[in-house]
Design an enzyme around this catalytic site. Structure first.
Site, short mmCIF file in Angstrom:
data_model
loop_
_atom_site.label_atom_id
_atom_site.label_comp_id
_atom_site.label_asym_id
_atom_site.label_seq_id
_atom_site.Cartn_x
_atom_site.Cartn_y
_atom_site.Cartn_z
N TYR A 68 1.90 1.18 14.42
CA TYR A 68 1.48 -0.15 13.98
C TYR A 68 0.58 -0.21 14.53
CZ TYR A 68 5.36 -0.61 10.34
OH TYR A 68 6.45 -0.44 9.17
N ARG A 71 -2.51 1.34 12.62
CA ARG A 71 -2.15 0.71 10.83
C ARG A 71 -3.57 -0.97 11.42
NH1 ARG A 71 2.76 0.26 8.31
NH2 ARG A 71 1.69 -0.08 6.12
N VAL A 104 0.79 -5.30 4.13
CA VAL A 104 1.45 -6.44 5.46
C VAL A 104 0.05 -6.56 6.03
CG1 VAL A 104 2.94 -6.02 5.38
CG2 VAL A 104 1.37 -4.04 6.15
N ASP A 105 -0.89 -6.35 5.43
CA ASP A 105 -2.59 -6.60 6.16
C ASP A 105 -3.15 -7.57 6.28
OD1 ASP A 105 -3.79 -4.68 2.89
OD2 ASP A 105 -3.46 -7.22 3.81
N HIS A 120 6.65 -8.60 2.62
CA HIS A 120 7.07 -7.69 3.22
C HIS A 120 6.43 -7.60 4.15
CE1 HIS A 120 7.01 -4.75 -0.21
NE2 HIS A 120 8.17 -5.09 -0.19
N CYS A 128 10.19 -10.13 19.12
CA CYS A 128 11.58 -9.73 19.42
C CYS A 128 12.00 -8.77 18.99
CB CYS A 128 12.08 -10.50 19.95
SG CYS A 128 13.64 -10.05 21.17
N CYS A 151 13.41 -11.92 26.78
CA CYS A 151 14.88 -11.31 26.74
C CYS A 151 14.34 -9.86 27.67
CB CYS A 151 15.43 -10.86 25.79
SG CYS A 151 14.84 -10.28 24.81
N THR A 189 0.36 -1.81 -7.52
CA THR A 189 1.41 -0.99 -6.72
C THR A 189 1.90 -0.61 -8.12
OG1 THR A 189 3.20 -1.51 -6.44
CG2 THR A 189 2.16 -2.70 -8.15
N ASN A 214 -3.74 -1.23 -12.98
CA ASN A 214 -3.77 -0.06 -11.70
C ASN A 214 -4.46 1.64 -12.24
OD1 ASN A 214 -2.03 0.36 -9.51
ND2 ASN A 214 -0.90 2.27 -10.63
C1 BV8 Z 1 16.20 -4.25 0.27
C2 BV8 Z 1 6.14 -3.16 5.10
C3 BV8 Z 1 18.27 -4.36 0.93
C4 BV8 Z 1 6.69 -2.11 6.34
C5 BV8 Z 1 7.84 -1.98 3.26
C6 BV8 Z 1 16.94 -1.89 -5.16
C7 BV8 Z 1 17.13 -2.78 -5.52
C8 BV8 Z 1 16.99 -3.62 -3.89
C9 BV8 Z 1 16.94 -2.39 -2.48
C10 BV8 Z 1 16.73 -1.23 -2.86
C11 BV8 Z 1 16.90 -0.62 -4.55
N1 BV8 Z 1 16.16 1.09 -4.41
C12 BV8 Z 1 16.04 1.19 -3.68
C13 BV8 Z 1 15.80 0.51 -2.55
C14 BV8 Z 1 16.48 0.47 -0.70
C15 BV8 Z 1 14.44 -0.04 -0.61
C16 BV8 Z 1 13.41 0.68 -2.04
O1 BV8 Z 1 13.00 0.31 -2.46
N2 BV8 Z 1 13.16 1.83 -1.42
C17 BV8 Z 1 11.90 2.38 -1.94
C18 BV8 Z 1 11.39 3.52 -1.23
C19 BV8 Z 1 13.12 3.45 -3.65
N3 BV8 Z 1 14.54 -1.36 -0.23
C20 BV8 Z 1 14.21 -1.63 0.73
O2 BV8 Z 1 15.24 -1.59 1.59
C21 BV8 Z 1 13.23 -3.38 0.65
N4 BV8 Z 1 15.05 -3.86 1.01
O3 BV8 Z 1 16.49 -4.11 -0.66
O4 BV8 Z 1 17.09 -4.85 2.01
C22 BV8 Z 1 19.04 -5.76 1.36
C23 BV8 Z 1 19.61 -6.49 1.51
C24 BV8 Z 1 20.43 -8.18 2.15
C25 BV8 Z 1 20.48 -7.33 3.22
C26 BV8 Z 1 19.73 -6.18 3.41
C27 BV8 Z 1 19.14 -5.35 2.79
C28 BV8 Z 1 12.48 -3.13 1.93
C29 BV8 Z 1 11.79 -2.60 1.08
C30 BV8 Z 1 10.08 -3.19 2.22
C31 BV8 Z 1 10.03 -2.02 3.04
N5 BV8 Z 1 8.30 -2.31 3.24
N6 BV8 Z 1 5.86 -2.73 3.51
C32 BV8 Z 1 5.02 -1.65 6.21
O5 BV8 Z 1 4.42 -1.65 5.68
O6 BV8 Z 1 4.88 -0.84 6.62
S1 BV8 Z 1 7.25 -1.09 1.55
C33 BV8 Z 1 5.09 -0.57 1.29
O7 BV8 Z 1 5.43 -0.01 0.01
C34 BV8 Z 1 4.74 -1.40 1.45
O8 BV8 Z 1 4.70 -3.29 1.99
C35 BV8 Z 1 3.68 -1.22 0.12
O9 BV8 Z 1 2.16 -2.32 -0.63
C36 BV8 Z 1 5.00 -0.87 -1.27
C37 BV8 Z 1 4.81 -0.81 -2.09
O10 BV8 Z 1 4.09 0.55 -2.35
P1 BV8 Z 1 2.58 -0.25 -3.21
O11 BV8 Z 1 2.53 -1.39 -2.64
O12 BV8 Z 1 2.84 0.33 -4.41
O13 BV8 Z 1 1.93 1.27 -2.63
P2 BV8 Z 1 1.65 2.85 -3.30
O14 BV8 Z 1 0.91 3.36 -2.15
O15 BV8 Z 1 2.83 3.39 -3.72
O16 BV8 Z 1 0.82 2.72 -4.56
C38 BV8 Z 1 -0.39 2.51 -5.04
C39 BV8 Z 1 -0.82 1.97 -6.36
O17 BV8 Z 1 -1.56 1.91 -6.48
C40 BV8 Z 1 -0.61 3.14 -6.56
O18 BV8 Z 1 0.09 3.06 -7.44
C41 BV8 Z 1 -1.62 3.24 -6.83
O19 BV8 Z 1 -2.27 4.01 -8.13
C42 BV8 Z 1 -3.08 2.43 -7.17
N7 BV8 Z 1 -4.30 2.01 -6.38
C43 BV8 Z 1 -4.64 3.05 -5.80
N8 BV8 Z 1 -6.06 2.02 -5.10
C44 BV8 Z 1 -6.00 1.52 -6.41
C45 BV8 Z 1 -5.30 1.30 -7.14
N9 BV8 Z 1 -4.57 0.55 -8.64
C46 BV8 Z 1 -5.66 -0.05 -8.65
N10 BV8 Z 1 -7.30 -0.15 -7.79
C47 BV8 Z 1 -7.27 0.24 -6.59
N11 BV8 Z 1 -8.53 0.57 -6.15
#
Ligand code: BV8
Length: 243
Positions: A68, A71, A104-105, A120, A128, A151, A189, A214
């Site tokens: 982090y 990043r 998150v930026d 997110h 903490c 703590c 996304t 996208n």
């Molecule tokens: C939760 C912060 C439950 C950290 C991030 C169904 C329902 C609920 C949950 C799930 C489910 N199925 C699976 C899950 C679990 C999981 C999940 O979704 N897993 C995925 C991998 C399948 N979800 C979770 O765990 C979530 N929590 O559901 O909890 C719960 C409920 C109650 C109590 C307890 C628990 C939490 C998910 C949050 C994770 N944190 N970020 C950090 O940043 O370090 S997610 C992370 O991915 C980033 O935030 C990022 O933004 C996000 C999504 O990715 P994208 O933004 O789409 O980025 P990506 O690279 O994938 O794509 C970029 C796109 O842009 C591409 O398509 C590309 O072509 C395009 N692009 C590139 N350049 C350009 C462009 N487009 C236009 N112009 C450009 N120039």
């Protein structure tokens, strides 16, 4: 040059209630790697999903903390790009505008967007690990990660990790925005991460039209009324020109 279908222009002009979901593709043109870009250097052997979890932090707090820090340095050097600026301008032009970001930026806020729903969290804030309270200084910097001033537990970034719940206030505001909007924009996304990716479908079920911007097709593309393929930094300003 982006050619925009006339019916999309009409939709943009007439819609007064707009919700936008952005992903890391919106920050890509600011030099912030997208979530699925290959990681570089020390991090290339890790997938983000392996590091952005509470388990990874408990297993190796120093490794996750330093990821982090790396990043944060990238984000600190980044500037908002025309995509961020266009969304700030769109907010000014509409009566009811909601910006929900997976990023998150903090670049949307630096571009002038207000009331941003940080789905997110935000990498520039620490909290903490045990108490969950935001820590703004006073931490014990003799350790890595630093220790909480009250703590002593390790600090962690104030982001939502995989397996963690979206903050409830942000979640309900985002759901409400998706339910009431006339037009939902999904920008930069891969629409893979839930529950963020489900917002567009909530909007569709509530009768909204869907515009996706996208670089590549996503699971949302087939559901979209319009899908514009290209860089958000070019397409969003072109749309604003038509308003
Ligand atoms: C939760 C912060 C439950 C950290 C991030 C169904 C329902 C609920 C949950 C799930 C489910 N199925 C699976 C899950 C679990 C999981 C999940 O979704 N897993 C995925 C991998 C399948 N979800 C979770 O765990 C979530 N929590 O559901 O909890 C719960 C409920 C109650 C109590 C307890 C628990 C939490 C998910 C949050 C994770 N944190 N970020 C950090 O940043 O370090 S997610 C992370 O991915 C980033 O935030 C990022 O933004 C996000 C999504 O990715 P994208 O933004 O789409 O980025 P990506 O690279 O994938 O794509 C970029 C796109 O842009 C591409 O398509 C590309 O072509 C395009 N692009 C590139 N350049 C350009 C462009 N487009 C236009 N112009 C450009 N120039």
């Amino acid at each position: 040059m982006t050619t925009i279908p006339p019916d999309l222009i009409e939709m943009l002009r007439t819609a007064q209630r707009i919700a936008v979901l952005t992903g890391s593709g919106v920050s890509a043109e600011s030099g912030v790697p997208t979530f699925r870009d290959a990681q570089t250097g020390l991090w290339e052997r890790f997938r983000p999903e392996e590091l952005a979890t509470p388990e990874a932090f408990e297993r190796n707090p120093k490794l996750v903390w330093e990821w982090y820090v790396w990043r944060r340095e990238l984000v600190a050097e980044a500037e908002p790009n025309p995509a961020h600026l266009a969304l700030a301008e769109l907010q000014q032009a509409k009566d009811d505008f909601s910006l929900i970001t997976q990023n998150v930026d903090g670049l949307h806020q630096r571009a002038g967007s207000t009331d941003v729903l940080e789905f997110h969290g935000n990498i520039t804030r620490n909290k903490c690990f045990r108490e969950g309270v935001i820590v703004n200084g006073g931490e014990d910097t003799s350790s890595v990660p630093p220790g909480c001033p009250s703590c002593g537990s390790p600090l962690r970034p104030d982001v939502v990790w995989f397996g963690e719940a979206i903050p409830s206030a942000v979640l309900s505001s985002a759901f409400a925005a998706a339910e009431r909007c006339e037009l939902f924009l999904s920008v930069g996304t891969s629409s893979l991460v839930q529950p963020a990716a489900g917002l567009a479908e909530i909007a569709l079920r509530s009768g909204a039209r869907l515009l996706e911007i996208n670089l590549e097709a996503t699971p949302l593309t087939s559901l979209a009324d319009h899908s514009l393929t290209g860089p958000a930094g070019e397409i969003l300003p072109a749309l604003l020109q038509e308003l």
